[in-house]
Design a protein around this motif. Structure first.
Motif, mmCIF file in Angstrom:
data_model
loop_
_atom_site.group_PDB
_atom_site.id
_atom_site.type_symbol
_atom_site.label_atom_id
_atom_site.label_comp_id
_atom_site.label_asym_id
_atom_site.label_seq_id
_atom_site.Cartn_x
_atom_site.Cartn_y
_atom_site.Cartn_z
ATOM 1 N N ASP A 23 -22.716 -9.311 -7.064
ATOM 2 C CA ASP A 23 -23.370 -9.774 -5.841
ATOM 3 C C ASP A 23 -24.146 -8.665 -5.141
ATOM 4 O OD1 ASP A 23 -22.894 -12.486 -5.890
ATOM 5 O OD2 ASP A 23 -20.943 -12.326 -4.919
ATOM 6 N N SER A 24 -23.752 -7.426 -5.323
ATOM 7 C CA SER A 24 -24.536 -6.306 -4.793
ATOM 8 C C SER A 24 -25.873 -6.196 -5.518
ATOM 9 C CB SER A 24 -23.752 -4.996 -4.923
ATOM 10 O OG SER A 24 -22.573 -5.029 -4.145
ATOM 11 N N ILE A 25 -25.858 -6.423 -6.822
ATOM 12 C CA ILE A 25 -27.105 -6.450 -7.599
ATOM 13 C C ILE A 25 -27.977 -7.615 -7.145
ATOM 14 C CG2 ILE A 25 -28.045 -6.904 -9.904
ATOM 15 C CD1 ILE A 25 -25.676 -5.239 -11.011
ATOM 16 N N LEU A 26 -27.367 -8.777 -6.952
ATOM 17 C CA LEU A 26 -28.108 -9.951 -6.466
ATOM 18 C C LEU A 26 -28.767 -9.658 -5.123
ATOM 19 C CD1 LEU A 26 -28.944 -12.935 -6.525
ATOM 20 C CD2 LEU A 26 -26.672 -13.492 -5.599
ATOM 21 N N ALA A 39 -28.740 -14.302 -12.920
ATOM 22 C CA ALA A 39 -27.427 -14.700 -13.436
ATOM 23 C C ALA A 39 -26.789 -13.428 -13.979
ATOM 24 C CB ALA A 39 -27.551 -15.760 -14.515
ATOM 25 N N CYS A 40 -26.110 -12.712 -13.104
ATOM 26 C CA CYS A 40 -25.589 -11.382 -13.441
ATOM 27 C C CYS A 40 -24.092 -11.450 -13.723
ATOM 28 C CB CYS A 40 -25.857 -10.416 -12.292
ATOM 29 S SG CYS A 40 -25.295 -8.726 -12.598
ATOM 30 N N GLU A 41 -23.715 -11.006 -14.886
ATOM 31 C CA GLU A 41 -22.307 -10.946 -15.279
ATOM 32 C C GLU A 41 -21.895 -9.478 -15.406
ATOM 33 O OE1 GLU A 41 -20.658 -13.705 -15.520
ATOM 34 O OE2 GLU A 41 -22.285 -15.160 -15.627
ATOM 35 N N VAL A 42 -20.670 -9.184 -15.021
ATOM 36 C CA VAL A 42 -20.161 -7.815 -15.078
ATOM 37 C C VAL A 42 -18.766 -7.832 -15.686
ATOM 38 C CG1 VAL A 42 -19.561 -5.767 -13.732
ATOM 39 C CG2 VAL A 42 -21.457 -7.229 -12.980
ATOM 40 N N CYS A 43 -18.463 -6.838 -16.503
ATOM 41 C CA CYS A 43 -17.076 -6.630 -16.916
ATOM 42 C C CYS A 43 -16.747 -5.143 -16.776
ATOM 43 C CB CYS A 43 -16.812 -7.125 -18.342
ATOM 44 S SG CYS A 43 -17.700 -6.274 -19.650
ATOM 45 N N VAL A 44 -15.506 -4.870 -16.473
ATOM 46 C CA VAL A 44 -15.066 -3.494 -16.269
ATOM 47 C C VAL A 44 -13.771 -3.251 -17.028
ATOM 48 C CG1 VAL A 44 -16.125 -3.260 -13.983
ATOM 49 C CG2 VAL A 44 -13.786 -4.101 -14.155
ATOM 50 N N THR A 45 -13.579 -1.993 -17.405
ATOM 51 C CA THR A 45 -12.331 -1.554 -17.997
ATOM 52 C C THR A 45 -12.191 -0.067 -17.681
ATOM 53 O OG1 THR A 45 -10.986 -1.541 -20.017
ATOM 54 C CG2 THR A 45 -13.334 -1.030 -20.260
ATOM 55 N N THR A 46 -11.240 0.589 -18.272
ATOM 56 C CA THR A 46 -11.011 1.998 -17.973
ATOM 57 C C THR A 46 -12.299 2.811 -18.151
ATOM 58 O OG1 THR A 46 -8.735 1.800 -18.740
ATOM 59 C CG2 THR A 46 -9.633 4.021 -18.537
ATOM 60 N N LEU A 51 -22.976 -4.369 -17.618
ATOM 61 C CA LEU A 51 -23.797 -5.379 -16.954
ATOM 62 C C LEU A 51 -24.432 -6.273 -18.005
ATOM 63 C CD1 LEU A 51 -25.723 -3.063 -14.430
ATOM 64 C CD2 LEU A 51 -23.469 -4.116 -14.153
ATOM 65 N N MET A 52 -24.343 -7.583 -17.772
ATOM 66 C CA MET A 52 -24.915 -8.551 -18.704
ATOM 67 C C MET A 52 -25.607 -9.636 -17.894
ATOM 68 S SD MET A 52 -21.536 -8.954 -21.109
ATOM 69 C CE MET A 52 -20.523 -9.199 -19.646
ATOM 70 N N GLY A 53 -26.322 -10.525 -18.582
ATOM 71 C CA GLY A 53 -26.885 -11.679 -17.919
ATOM 72 C C GLY A 53 -28.384 -11.777 -18.061
ATOM 73 N N GLU A 54 -28.952 -12.726 -17.296
ATOM 74 C CA GLU A 54 -30.366 -13.041 -17.394
ATOM 75 C C GLU A 54 -30.983 -12.950 -15.996
ATOM 76 O OE1 GLU A 54 -27.747 -14.293 -20.135
ATOM 77 O OE2 GLU A 54 -28.000 -15.610 -18.398
ATOM 78 N N ILE A 94 -28.699 -6.326 -19.449
ATOM 79 C CA ILE A 94 -29.364 -7.446 -18.775
ATOM 80 C C ILE A 94 -30.718 -7.712 -19.432
ATOM 81 C CG2 ILE A 94 -30.487 -8.133 -16.610
ATOM 82 C CD1 ILE A 94 -28.214 -6.652 -15.147
ATOM 83 N N HIS A 95 -31.075 -8.995 -19.567
ATOM 84 C CA HIS A 95 -32.390 -9.359 -20.094
ATOM 85 C C HIS A 95 -32.980 -10.501 -19.272
ATOM 86 C CE1 HIS A 95 -29.401 -11.860 -22.229
ATOM 87 N NE2 HIS A 95 -30.334 -12.794 -22.242
#
Length: 389
Positions: A23-26, A39-46, A51-54, A94-95
């Protein structure tokens, strides 16, 4: 006696870290191009953010600085926690948005029914969205989710203000409310809080502090009697948390984000989506409709379902359920809804002023029941009451 339970999570929960980033990117994109499709998707780990999405539009933003600033605001600022804003890696995958989707959203003119400008914007996807409101609380929200959110907000407050400086960003709350046979909330039955903490804190001290400064500060005295069940860090130690403890993904806390399981949910997530996505905008509009219905006194509680087809402006169905609390029939209330509220995506965007950078503030502690958002206004009550005459 009937029991109902809802949960909330803090902004340091790994899934909520993702929602905050998305939502900060949005917000950054909408501030440059209000009509951008995101349509921004994010995943995090250690140690890692992906960043993914369209995304399509006329803008240029610094994705990396936005990501790091969002993580810093949450409070992940120490390298020893396994995830911090300075050292985490960032992969940007992102694309652009599919042209097949864009053609239905940008101009649905072949589906026009009235020639109005609002008919040119079609829904960004198919799906059903639900709204809800009840007179159970001042916020017109269910009591359990309202208290659960207030507990996690308080956890964050005592951490960030330094009142309990040994707390860390990750945490959860859960509240069980006891209702009588008529559905009236009588008392809080159970409270569960799990909070991340520094390694050297004494567990008895933590439990005492959380009870005194969080639970007692939030739960009203008339609901918190001597028989309430309290569980604070029930497994004990909670040092490894956030993205270092569990991976996180955008949109994985949809019940926390909405009504705590108290009503139906269409399954669509909210964060990271621009308002042409009805998963988001129609959910906000459905809440707006429901809150105004309850505020008008026409019913004590109500659920609204709105469904869309991709590329079409008008919803394919509208359904009202007042759970037998309406002063008139649900069918008549549904007719009033369709007269008073314009449920086309472009109309929703205009009504709720959704092409503005408001979204990072929605990403934690629930999208509903908090002041400051247009969908929480009750400014259509008079319009509803006029239709009764």
């Amino acid at each position: 006696m009937r029991l109902f339970t809802s949960e909330s999570v803090t902004e340091g929960h790994p899934d909520k870290v993702c929602d905050k980033i998305a939502d900060s990117i949005l917000d950054a994109i909408i501030s440059k191009d209000p009509t951008a499709h995101v349509a921004c998707e994010v995943c995090v780990t250690t140690g890692l953010v992906v960043l993914m999405g369209e995304i399509s539009g006329n803008f240029h933003i610094d994705y990396e600085s936005i990501v790091r600033n969002a993580i810093k605001e949450i409070g992940y600022d120490r390298g020893e926690d396994g995830f911090d804003y300075k050292s985490c890696g960032i992969i940007n995958a992102i694309h652009k948005q599919s042209s097949d989707i864009a053609q239905g959203v940008n101009d649905a003119s072949e589906h026009k029914t009235s020639g109005e400008e609002f008919d040119k914007i079609g829904a960004g996807d198919q799906g059903m969205m639900f709204g809800y409101a009840s007179d159970e609380t001042e916020e017109l929200m269910p009591l359990a989710i309202t208290l659960a959110h207030k507990l996690t907000m308080r956890l964050t407050e005592v951490r960030k203000t330094g009142l309990l400086p040994y707390l860390r960003p990750d945490g959860k709350s859960q509240v069980t409310v006891e209702y009588d046979d008529e559905g009236v909330a009588k008392r809080v039955h159970t409270v569960v809080i799990s909070t991340q903490h520094d390694a050297d804190v004494d567990m008895d001290t933590l439990k005492k502090d959380v009870f005194e400064h969080v639970i007692k500060a939030v739960i009203p005295e008339n609901l918190l009697d001597e028989n309430v069940l309290i569980y604070i860090n029930p497994t004990g130690r909670f040092v490894i948390g956030g993205p270092n403890g569990d991976s996180g993904v955008t949109g994985r806390k949809i019940i926390v984000d909405t009504y705590g399981g108290y009503c139906a949910h269409g399954g669509g997530a909210l964060s990271g989506k621009d308002p042409t996505k009805v998963d988001r905008s129609a959910m906000y509009m459905a809440r707006y409709v429901c809150k105004n219905l309850v505020a008008s006194g026409i019913c004590k509680k109500v659920q609204l379902q709105v469904a869309y087809a991709i590329g079409r402006a008008y919803p394919v169905s509208v359904n009202v359920n007042t759970y037998n609390t309406g002063k008139i029939s649900d069918e008549r209330i549904c007719e009033i809804v369709k007269k008073v509220f314009d449920l086309r995506p472009a109309a929703i965007i205009k009504t709720l002023n959704l092409q503005t950078p408001i979204y990072a503030n929605t990403s934690n502690y629930g999208h509903f029941g908090r002041a400051g958002f247009a969908w929480e206004k009750t400014d259509r009550v008079e319009d509803i009451l006029k239709e009764l005459n």
